[in-house]
Design an enzyme around this catalytic site. Structure first.
Site, PDB file in Angstrom:
ATOM      1  N   ALA A  64       0.581  -1.371  -0.045  1.00  0.00           N
ATOM      2  CA  ALA A  64      -0.118   0.174  -0.322  1.00  0.00           C
ATOM      3  C   ALA A  64       1.076   1.127   0.232  1.00  0.00           C
ATOM      4  O   ALA A  64       1.831   1.472   0.616  1.00  0.00           O
ATOM      5  CB  ALA A  64      -0.882   0.296   1.364  1.00  0.00           C
ATOM      6  N   GLY A 109       0.537  -5.576   0.310  1.00  0.00           N
ATOM      7  CA  GLY A 109      -0.176  -5.740  -0.848  1.00  0.00           C
ATOM      8  C   GLY A 109       0.535  -5.588  -2.579  1.00  0.00           C
ATOM      9  O   GLY A 109       0.016  -6.533  -3.663  1.00  0.00           O
ATOM     10  N   GLU A 112       0.439  -9.876  -2.451  1.00  0.00           N
ATOM     11  CA  GLU A 112      -0.661  -9.408  -1.996  1.00  0.00           C
ATOM     12  C   GLU A 112      -1.403  -9.166  -4.366  1.00  0.00           C
ATOM     13  O   GLU A 112      -2.188 -10.678  -4.135  1.00  0.00           O
ATOM     14  CB  GLU A 112      -1.782  -8.982  -1.341  1.00  0.00           C
ATOM     15  N   GLU A 132       1.741  -7.371   6.807  1.00  0.00           N
ATOM     16  CA  GLU A 132       1.455  -6.324   7.935  1.00  0.00           C
ATOM     17  C   GLU A 132       1.075  -6.336   8.882  1.00  0.00           C
ATOM     18  O   GLU A 132       0.987  -4.675   9.529  1.00  0.00           O
ATOM     19  CB  GLU A 132      -0.189  -6.677   7.325  1.00  0.00           C
TER      20      GLU A 132
HETATM   21  N1  COA Z   1       4.437   3.747   0.079  1.00  0.00           N
HETATM   22  C1  COA Z   1       5.069   4.685   0.246  1.00  0.00           C
HETATM   23  N2  COA Z   1       5.803   5.273   0.034  1.00  0.00           N
HETATM   24  C2  COA Z   1       7.057   4.222   0.301  1.00  0.00           C
HETATM   25  C3  COA Z   1       6.636   2.758   0.173  1.00  0.00           C
HETATM   26  C4  COA Z   1       5.796   3.011   0.232  1.00  0.00           C
HETATM   27  N3  COA Z   1       4.343   1.582   0.629  1.00  0.00           N
HETATM   28  N4  COA Z   1       7.835   2.699   0.434  1.00  0.00           N
HETATM   29  C5  COA Z   1       8.784   3.171  -0.122  1.00  0.00           C
HETATM   30  N5  COA Z   1       8.320   4.013  -0.177  1.00  0.00           N
HETATM   31  C6  COA Z   1       8.815   5.075  -0.107  1.00  0.00           C
HETATM   32  C7  COA Z   1      10.091   5.914   0.344  1.00  0.00           C
HETATM   33  O1  COA Z   1       9.557   6.414   1.944  1.00  0.00           O
HETATM   34  C8  COA Z   1      10.877   6.321   0.274  1.00  0.00           C
HETATM   35  O2  COA Z   1      10.170   7.745  -0.327  1.00  0.00           O
HETATM   36  P1  COA Z   1      11.322   8.994   0.062  1.00  0.00           P
HETATM   37  O3  COA Z   1      12.381   8.675  -0.964  1.00  0.00           O
HETATM   38  O4  COA Z   1       9.980  10.757  -0.293  1.00  0.00           O
HETATM   39  O5  COA Z   1      12.514   9.004   0.962  1.00  0.00           O
HETATM   40  C9  COA Z   1      10.975   6.017  -1.471  1.00  0.00           C
HETATM   41  O6  COA Z   1       9.922   4.561  -1.302  1.00  0.00           O
HETATM   42  C10 COA Z   1      12.542   4.619  -1.667  1.00  0.00           C
HETATM   43  O7  COA Z   1      12.263   4.250  -0.148  1.00  0.00           O
HETATM   44  P2  COA Z   1      13.427   3.521   0.804  1.00  0.00           P
HETATM   45  O8  COA Z   1      13.218   2.536   1.444  1.00  0.00           O
HETATM   46  O9  COA Z   1      14.488   4.808   0.579  1.00  0.00           O
HETATM   47  O10 COA Z   1      14.056   2.153  -0.782  1.00  0.00           O
HETATM   48  P3  COA Z   1      14.416   1.267  -0.604  1.00  0.00           P
HETATM   49  O11 COA Z   1      14.866   0.720  -2.192  1.00  0.00           O
HETATM   50  O12 COA Z   1      15.920   1.397   0.536  1.00  0.00           O
HETATM   51  O13 COA Z   1      14.000  -0.166  -0.125  1.00  0.00           O
HETATM   52  C11 COA Z   1      11.483  -1.091   0.497  1.00  0.00           C
HETATM   53  C12 COA Z   1      12.838  -0.354  -0.766  1.00  0.00           C
HETATM   54  C13 COA Z   1      10.505  -1.353  -0.198  1.00  0.00           C
HETATM   55  C14 COA Z   1      11.941  -1.912   0.420  1.00  0.00           C
HETATM   56  C15 COA Z   1      11.358  -0.451   1.547  1.00  0.00           C
HETATM   57  O14 COA Z   1      10.973   0.454   1.066  1.00  0.00           O
HETATM   58  C16 COA Z   1      10.757  -0.887   2.502  1.00  0.00           C
HETATM   59  O15 COA Z   1      10.387  -1.397   3.342  1.00  0.00           O
HETATM   60  N6  COA Z   1       9.254   0.166   2.218  1.00  0.00           N
HETATM   61  C17 COA Z   1       8.051  -0.165   3.139  1.00  0.00           C
HETATM   62  C18 COA Z   1       7.135  -1.949   2.733  1.00  0.00           C
HETATM   63  C19 COA Z   1       6.271  -1.940   3.738  1.00  0.00           C
HETATM   64  O16 COA Z   1       6.368  -1.572   4.594  1.00  0.00           O
HETATM   65  N7  COA Z   1       5.053  -2.512   3.278  1.00  0.00           N
HETATM   66  C20 COA Z   1       4.077  -2.830   3.469  1.00  0.00           C
HETATM   67  C21 COA Z   1       2.317  -1.874   3.630  1.00  0.00           C
HETATM   68  S1  COA Z   1       1.461  -3.104   4.254  1.00  0.00           S
END
Ligand code: COA
Length: 254
Positions: A64, A109, A112, A132
């Site tokens: 999400a 998601g 999913e 989640e």
């Molecule tokens: N929603 C919105 N923005 C997101 C996002 C999400 N789910 N996941 C990452 N971003 C954004 C970050 O906030 C960051 O934005 P910024 O540059 O404005 O700070 C940008 O994407 C890059 O994220 P970053 O974590 O620096 O990238 P990365 O390549 O090192 O790691 C992920 C990528 C996907 C591994 C990591 O961002 C992550 O774990 N995200 C959360 C995923 C999560 O918990 N999802 C479950 C949702 S129920």
């Protein structure tokens, strides 16, 4: 702005989620456009298969859009989840075959979304997870139901209750993804599927999906109903004729 880059490859398409800066997270606009795209290919038998992937190398889909989510009321979140559930279900029920190429992180998601697809090819450096519970919620777009159907209840509980991230090799060993590979491998899988008779491929997809959790006699009648869809087709006759003439068949989806 378009949320997907759509590339035509003859009988199949590649849909790339075009949201690299937010790691291809599921925003309202992205889900709305996914719905429109799914409706289009489901109505148009010319597109037989879709390879769904994410822009860049970091993420397939980071779940999400948590920044958008932070501004939503609980009522709005529930409405958004409903639209996601319906869109994912429409994708799953489509005659079109969906292959997820998990090019990078697929969390929440994102996993999913991949679970609604018929096949999952995962890049060697990618990770998956239903994370989640770490955010105080549970999977809300089918994850608690589709994951146990795919990998069994025990493994699903291990993954969902811990919220742990699994690397590509483990994802394959658990049955979460079908194989480790590249985008070319996913495209080549689509090409191979598209060489087969389209009505037969769709009927086989539905027979497996509809029958998998039924009692065997009921499941066998699902297979019979799906087989019946192929009986009157020109493609069935073409298959027989091509075999007799020792040439590759030319299927038309009729
Ligand atoms: N929603 C919105 N923005 C997101 C996002 C999400 N789910 N996941 C990452 N971003 C954004 C970050 O906030 C960051 O934005 P910024 O540059 O404005 O700070 C940008 O994407 C890059 O994220 P970053 O974590 O620096 O990238 P990365 O390549 O090192 O790691 C992920 C990528 C996907 C591994 C990591 O961002 C992550 O774990 N995200 C959360 C995923 C999560 O918990 N999802 C479950 C949702 S129920």
């Amino acid at each position: 702005m378009a949320e997907f880059i759509i590339t035509a490859h003859g009988p199949f398409e590649q849909w790339t989620i075009d949201g690299e800066v937010r790691r291809n997270a599921l925003s309202r606009a992205m889900v709305a456009e996914l719905k429109t795209n799914v409706e289009r290919v489901s109505a148009d038998r010319e597109v037989r298969c879709v390879v769904l992937t994410g822009a860049g190398h970091k993420a397939f889909c980071a779940g999400a859009d948590l920044k958008e989510r932070a501004g939503m009321t609980p009522h709005e979140v529930a409405g958004f989840l409903e639209s996601m559930r319906k869109t994912f279900r429409a994708l799953e029920l489509s005659d079109c075959v969906f292959i997820a190429f998990i090019n990078g992180a697929a969390f929440g998601g994102g996993t999913e979304l991949s679970l609604c697809c018929d096949l999952r090819v995962i890049a060697a450096e990618a990770e998956m997870g239903l994370t989640e519970v770490k955010l105080g919620i549970i999977p809300g777009a089918g994850g608690t139901q589709r994951l146990p159907r795919l990998v069994g209840k025990g493994t699903a509980k291990d993954l969902i209750l811990t919220g742990r991230r699994v690397a590509a090799a483990e994802a394959v060993s658990l049955g979460l993804a079908s194989k480790v590979g590249t985008l070319d491998d996913a495209l080549s899988l689509a090409r191979t599927i598209c060489e087969n008779a389209p009505i037969a491929v769709s009927a086989a997809k539905h027979a497996i999906d509809e029958g998998a959790h039924l009692e065997l006699d009921e499941a066998l009648s699902v297979e019979q109903q799906q087989y019946a869809k192929t009986l009157g087709t020109e493609d069935r006759l073409e298959g027989l004729q091509a075999f007799a003439e020792k040439r590759p068949p030319v299927y038309r989806g009729r």
